[in-house]
Design a protein around this motif. Structure first.
Motif, PDB file in Angstrom:
ATOM      1  N   ALA A 148      13.727  14.072  -8.421  1.00  0.00           N
ATOM      2  CA  ALA A 148      14.359  12.748  -8.828  1.00  0.00           C
ATOM      3  C   ALA A 148      13.790  11.624  -7.715  1.00  0.00           C
ATOM      4  N   GLY A 149      13.500  12.178  -6.670  1.00  0.00           N
ATOM      5  CA  GLY A 149      13.038  11.034  -5.509  1.00  0.00           C
ATOM      6  C   GLY A 149      11.704  10.258  -6.220  1.00  0.00           C
ATOM      7  N   LEU A 150      10.825  11.436  -6.455  1.00  0.00           N
ATOM      8  CA  LEU A 150       9.472  11.190  -7.018  1.00  0.00           C
ATOM      9  C   LEU A 150       9.662  10.055  -8.333  1.00  0.00           C
ATOM     10  N   VAL A 151      10.565  10.543  -9.192  1.00  0.00           N
ATOM     11  CA  VAL A 151      10.515   9.636 -10.250  1.00  0.00           C
ATOM     12  C   VAL A 151      11.136   8.486 -10.066  1.00  0.00           C
ATOM     13  N   ALA A 152      12.006   8.332  -9.155  1.00  0.00           N
ATOM     14  CA  ALA A 152      12.471   6.917  -8.747  1.00  0.00           C
ATOM     15  C   ALA A 152      11.579   6.063  -8.069  1.00  0.00           C
ATOM     16  N   ASP A 153      10.931   6.635  -7.313  1.00  0.00           N
ATOM     17  CA  ASP A 153       9.748   5.785  -6.758  1.00  0.00           C
ATOM     18  C   ASP A 153       8.793   5.308  -7.429  1.00  0.00           C
ATOM     19  N   ARG A 154       8.458   6.221  -8.394  1.00  0.00           N
ATOM     20  CA  ARG A 154       7.153   5.725  -9.533  1.00  0.00           C
ATOM     21  C   ARG A 154       7.988   4.742 -10.090  1.00  0.00           C
TER      22      ARG A 154
ATOM     23  N   ARG B   2       0.814  -1.134   0.073  1.00  0.00           N
ATOM     24  CA  ARG B   2      -0.001  -0.124  -0.137  1.00  0.00           C
ATOM     25  C   ARG B   2       0.855   1.211  -0.041  1.00  0.00           C
ATOM     26  N   THR B   3       1.807   1.127   0.825  1.00  0.00           N
ATOM     27  CA  THR B   3       2.792   2.555   0.877  1.00  0.00           C
ATOM     28  C   THR B   3       3.609   2.705  -0.410  1.00  0.00           C
ATOM     29  N   ALA B   4       4.002   1.575  -1.039  1.00  0.00           N
ATOM     30  CA  ALA B   4       4.524   1.612  -2.593  1.00  0.00           C
ATOM     31  C   ALA B   4       3.692   2.324  -3.414  1.00  0.00           C
ATOM     32  N   LEU B   5       2.416   1.842  -3.291  1.00  0.00           N
ATOM     33  CA  LEU B   5       1.703   2.182  -4.462  1.00  0.00           C
ATOM     34  C   LEU B   5       1.201   3.593  -4.381  1.00  0.00           C
ATOM     35  N   ASP B   6       1.587   4.177  -3.109  1.00  0.00           N
ATOM     36  CA  ASP B   6       0.926   5.604  -2.832  1.00  0.00           C
ATOM     37  C   ASP B   6       2.082   6.594  -3.175  1.00  0.00           C
ATOM     38  N   TYR B   7       3.177   6.120  -3.918  1.00  0.00           N
ATOM     39  CA  TYR B   7       3.993   7.213  -4.081  1.00  0.00           C
ATOM     40  C   TYR B   7       3.622   8.499  -4.630  1.00  0.00           C
ATOM     41  N   ARG B   8       4.369   9.504  -4.236  1.00  0.00           N
ATOM     42  CA  ARG B   8       4.065  10.684  -4.462  1.00  0.00           C
ATOM     43  C   ARG B   8       4.308  11.121  -5.792  1.00  0.00           C
TER      44      ARG B   8
END
Lengths: 365, 174
Positions: B101-107, A8-14
């Motif tokens: 960069a952090g956002l893109v990496a997470d995504r 859930r946390t991973a899917l909720d990326y910003r």
């Protein structure tokens, strides 16, 4: 990942924040409404005109393609009727398609979008009756010449498009439908799609009526997504029907009778003319060269700001490709879709390069 | 847009709806489609259609209507031989996001993991673990049998548990 909470946390990326384009969406919806009203008005006019025809008051120009185009398309229908049988169970059918589209691409980091072109090569294997595989090779998007200076000035922000993908879903979970791009929610898998193709009407009137019903079905979950690259007025139902006919002609599962019927549908489609660039179809036989250098006959229909073109081999009545070309330079300040694209620009082109039976999935010869 | 005088009630409601829900719907579309630009295409096309049917959609179910249209559209965007109209959102205050960069990496990490799933599994995972819908609700939304949802969900979790991208997340955040 160890727990579903971590998932859930991973899917909720910003995400990078954006301002919702509500105003632009409403404006677009209003334009679409206008088109719909015009269509209804035209239909009403046709209904009123019908009795007048019965009394000998036929309009100066009847429906259907221009005579020269209708003649060529009817001839192709005759060739198609005697064409080869479609792919059968136990065979593997391979097709290779080249595709290029022009579109605005927003950098990953947000900000201004830039006009880009991206090329794809798609290879599809159909192992009848129910197995399929798709490979799509994607070239990186290239900034269009008209937007290059702005892109450089912005610091050359990285632009990404759809990636190279191999999808081998086997016989299950195949959500993508071969004809779904043009017909929307037609079937659920390859087997059902083959069944559908086998029971479609092949007479031009019945086939056109079926296509129109399918293409104008607005019920939720069906044809919600439209392919038009520009305003809705450029992609009315006749243009959709034009492309749907092309999609069916490209289907290796289509019987000769169906392929013949599709050419006859095109021959009866209002506004279809020979040639892609001439204003009067009677001045040309429509012979041209397609994007792969092959001799072709081209027919086209122009709607709004787009000319929709279909290229076919006149000797074998096989589809060679389709294109959508801007006929005007869009000037709507509310519509940034084609910033910098000028009249004559091909915004979407498809080339059907290879279509043959092969020994196994993955084989190309 | 041009001036049209006072906005009609539907326009006001729609604008408010889009303002409130756009980010979340775009996130869902992004998770489903796996490509931000295509996700915008899909969402905006669905929203235009939604506006045209605005008065016919129960106000309490408008979000669900759009979400269902997104996941039931069954359009595979990377394979679609088309492009389509797309109003381009204006970037909001970029200074509010210090680490793009952090956002893109997470995504990218999440998208790489999700790309290991079939489209059905992907939709089920998004609805179950991002939207927190029950299996029964997912079955209704996707038009599937409940057992199909359950098995798709189990398969997807099995794949994600061994996905290297998520193994990394687990180690880092545990």
């Amino acid at each position: 990942m160890r727990t579903v909470d971590e998932l859930r946390t991973a899917l909720d990326y910003r995400d990078a924040p954006v301002t919702p384009p509500a105003g632009a969406l409403i404006a677009r919806a209003h334009r679409r409404r206008v088109v719909r009203r015009r269509t209804l008005l035209a239909a009403g006019t046709a209904a009123v005109a019908a009795p007048a025809v019965a009394f000998g008051l036929a309009p100066v120009r009847g429906g259907g393609a221009r005579p020269a185009a209708a003649q060529v398309l009817d001839r192709a229908a005759g060739v198609a009727a005697g064409g080869p049988e479609p792919a059968r169970g136990g065979t593997v059918w391979f097709t290779e398609t080249g595709y290029e589209e022009l579109r605005l691409t927003t950098p990953e980091t947000g900000g201004r979008a830039f006009l880009t072109a991206q090329r794809f090569t798609t290879r599809v294997w159909l192992a009848l009756p129910d197995r399929q595989r798709y490979d799509q090779e994607a070239a990186p998007p290239a900034v269009a010449e008209s937007d290059l200076a702005a892109w450089v000035a912005a610091g050359r922000p990285p632009l990404t498009g759809p990636a190279t993908v191999t999808d081998d879903p086997g016989t299950k979970d195949t959500w993508q439908l071969l004809l779904d791009d043009e017909l929307g929610g037609t079937s659920a898998d390859l087997r059902r799609e083959a069944e559908l193709l086998g029971r479609l009407p092949t007479g031009p009137a019945g086939l056109a009526a079926w296509l129109r019903r399918r293409l104008t079905d607005d019920s939720a979950g069906r044809s919600l997504v439209q392919w038009c690259p520009i305003d809705a007025g450029s992609c009315g139902v006749d243009a959709k029907l034009f492309h749907a006919a092309a999609a069916l002609l490209a289907a290796p599962l289509a019987e000769p009778a169906l392929r013949s019927g599709l050419f006859r549908v095109l021959a009866r489609l209002p506004g279809v003319r020979l040639g892609g660039t001439t204003t009067d179809g009677t001045t040309t036989d429509g012979t041209t060269t397609d994007g792969a250098g092959r001799r072709a006959t081209v027919v086209s229909v122009t709607m709004g700001q787009l000319r929709h073109e279909l290229f076919f081999d006149p000797d074998r009545a096989t589809l060679l490709g389709t294109r959508q070309v801007l006929v005007t330079t869009p000037a709507d300040p509310d519509d940034p879709q084609w910033t910098g694209a000028v009249a004559g620009t091909a915004v979407r082109s498809v080339l059907y390069l290879r279509s043959r039976t092969v020994s196994a999935i993955g084989a190309t010869a | 847009m041009g001036s049209r005088g006072a906005a009609a009630p539907a326009e006001v409601e729609f604008t408010e709806f889009v303002s409130v829900h756009y980010d979340r719907l775009l996130h869902i579309a992004d998770l489903i489609v796996g490509d931000r630009g295509r996700a915008e295409d899909l969402l905006q096309t669905v929203l235009v259609r939604t506006f045209l049917r605005w008065s016919a959609i129960d106000a309490a179910h408008r979000f669900g209507y759009v979400r269902a249209a997104l996941v039931r559209g069954r359009i595979d965007w990377w394979r679609r031989l088309s492009s389509r109209e797309r109003p381009v959102p204006v970037a909001a205050d970029v200074h509010a996001v210090p680490d793009h960069a952090g956002l893109v990496a997470d995504r990218d990490m999440v998208q790489r993991a999700l790309s290991r799933l079939t489209r059905r599994e992907r939709a089920v995972v998004v609805l179950r673990y991002y939207e927190d819908l029950s299996e029964a609700a997912i079955a209704r939304e996707l038009g599937l049998a409940r057992g199909t949802v359950k098995s798709a969900c189990a398969r997807a979790l099995g794949k994600l548990r061994v996905a290297p991208e998520f193994a990394f997340v687990g180690e880092e955040r545990s």
